[in-house]
Design a protein around this motif. Structure first.
Motif, PDB file in Angstrom:
ATOM      1  N   GLN A  24       0.843  -1.201   0.000  1.00 47.06           N
ATOM      2  CA  GLN A  24       0.000   0.000   0.000  1.00 47.06           C
ATOM      3  C   GLN A  24       0.874   1.246   0.000  1.00 47.06           C
ATOM      4  N   ALA A  25       1.970   1.191   0.753  1.00 44.29           N
ATOM      5  CA  ALA A  25       2.883   2.332   0.806  1.00 44.29           C
ATOM      6  C   ALA A  25       3.676   2.457  -0.491  1.00 44.29           C
ATOM      7  N   PHE A  26       4.266   1.354  -0.948  1.00 42.18           N
ATOM      8  CA  PHE A  26       5.182   1.380  -2.087  1.00 42.18           C
ATOM      9  C   PHE A  26       4.496   1.812  -3.376  1.00 42.18           C
ATOM     10  N   THR A  27       3.251   1.390  -3.586  1.00 34.45           N
ATOM     11  CA  THR A  27       2.578   1.642  -4.865  1.00 34.45           C
ATOM     12  C   THR A  27       1.772   2.934  -4.900  1.00 34.45           C
ATOM     13  N   GLY A  28       1.847   3.740  -3.842  1.00 31.22           N
ATOM     14  CA  GLY A  28       1.171   5.031  -3.856  1.00 31.22           C
ATOM     15  C   GLY A  28      -0.239   5.028  -3.309  1.00 31.22           C
ATOM     16  N   LEU A  29      -0.771   3.844  -2.981  1.00 36.65           N
ATOM     17  CA  LEU A  29      -2.159   3.792  -2.526  1.00 36.65           C
ATOM     18  C   LEU A  29      -2.378   4.639  -1.275  1.00 36.65           C
ATOM     19  N   GLN A  30      -1.411   4.621  -0.359  1.00 33.34           N
ATOM     20  CA  GLN A  30      -1.576   5.403   0.868  1.00 33.34           C
ATOM     21  C   GLN A  30      -1.552   6.906   0.602  1.00 33.34           C
TER      22      GLN A  30
END
Length: 375
Positions: free
Chosen positions: A145-151
């Protein structure tokens, strides 16, 4: 139980652990496939995720293992590896989710399975995919979630990124994995043979955010909203979510709430201006929405032709009249727990309360029958 089980006769050897791979295999079982889940004596680690709620079961294991048979094998022993390879050799589909290098050491990698089962469909789940500098790095749903920009697209009032409070990427990955596997079955039936499918949490998370990446690239940044006013607002009896996306909705809401001075501000003159200032606009509307009940505002906005709903907790969903009438949950009698709520997956034959597809096996529950069937 319905007769709509189009995957009846398909055999699945489910070596995967966690959520994503087992969830994809569970969906295959819901369509009628015979899914054999291979577990160590301690069980798939997901059986401890969030703590066990009864016996061998956690809430997640009850969700990802429905309709399967469980066999305990020690994959570190020669006997266990031989039995697992035998199961894989007889399967139409094999699933695995070990870190790169582990499955090879176990002798259950794609090339080893393909040597004894040339037409196998081999589903491999990983965090970052099989190649690249991060390929061997472990990953969880929260990390992706953090790495792919979702957050980055949902923030609190202080601007801190917020994660979705459940393993949403794991489940999305399971859905993409099921989609790819079912399509590979069709391809094999059309004479295209078996194949290896590499499905990563990283690419699944990015795929579901396709529109967000296009918006970021095309608009030179990430607007905070798709429309205005869109968001969650406090009322006197809880929270509501208002979704007023179209450009004319802004003026309609302002007029209806008696806040015409907001819509006349020059900084809010165009739709593009407003979506970049969505948080500011929502903050201006919030005091008025806090003056009356959720029920009042839901009816009020429905009268304007706008979508609005209460922010439910899970108990509210289970008790909701519409959800009950729609039959959106089955209540299978899970041994040791009694009836438990099982959401009806869209498009799959509806579960009846007595349907074995709704039950999750204990660790090794079917070991004897599965092992004896290999002889």
């Amino acid at each position: 139980m319905t007769d709509y089980l189009p995957l009846k006769g398909i055999k699945v050897c489910d070596i995967a652990q966690g959520i994503a791979g087992p969830y994809a295999a569970m969906l295959l079982a819901q369509y009628g496939a015979d899914v054999v889940k291979i577990e160590p004596e301690s069980g798939d680690w997901v059986r401890n995720m969030g703590g066990r709620i009864q016996g061998d079961q956690s809430a997640q294991s009850l969700s990802t293992n429905r309709g399967k048979r469980s066999v305990v094998l020690d994959l570190k022993s020669e006997e266990g590896k031989a039995a697992a390879l035998k199961l894989a050799s007889q399967a139409d589909i094999v699933t695995q989710s070990f870190r790169p290098g582990v499955i090879e050491r176990l002798g259950l990698d794609y090339e080893s399975v393909k040597a004894v089962n040339p037409n196998v469909i081999y589903l491999s789940i990983s965090g970052f995919g099989p190649i690249g500098p991060l390929a061997e790095r472990p990953a969880t749903d929260a990390i992706l979630q953090a790495f792919t920009g979702l957050q980055s697209i949902t923030r609190d009032k202080d601007g801190s990124p917020m994660r979705v409070g459940m393993a949403i990427i794991d489940y999305i990955t399971g859905l993409y994995a099921y989609q790819a596997t079912a399509t590979a079955l069709i391809a094999r039936n059309n004479g295209m043979g078996g194949r290896k499918l590499d499905i990563s949490l990283m690419e699944s998370a990015m795929a579901v955010q396709a529109g967000q990446f296009v918006r970021h690239h095309a608009q030179g940044g990430q607007p905070p909203a798709n429309g205005v006013p869109v968001g969650t607002f406090e009322t006197t009896t809880g929270f509501i979510n208002l979704s007023a996306n179209r450009p004319d909705h802004f003026e309609k809401v302002c007029d209806a709430l008696g806040l015409g001075e907001i819509k006349s501000r020059p900084e809010f003159s165009t739709h593009n201006d407003r979506i970049w200032r969505a948080t500011e606009i929502n903050d201006l509307l919030a005091p008025t929405l806090r003056t009356k009940s959720a029920e009042h505002w839901i009816e009020f906005f429905a009268g304007l032709g706008l979508m609005c709903a209460p922010v439910h907790e899970y108990g509210d969903v289970l008790d909701n009249e519409h959800v009950k009438i729609a039959g959106s949950f089955a209540w299978p009698d899970q041994p040791g727990l009694g009836p438990i709520p099982v959401p009806q997956p869209p498009g799959i034959a509806r579960l009846e309360d007595s349907d074995p597809r709704g039950l999750s096996p204990d660790i090794g529950q079917h070991s004897d029958e599965i092992i004896s069937g290999l002889k």
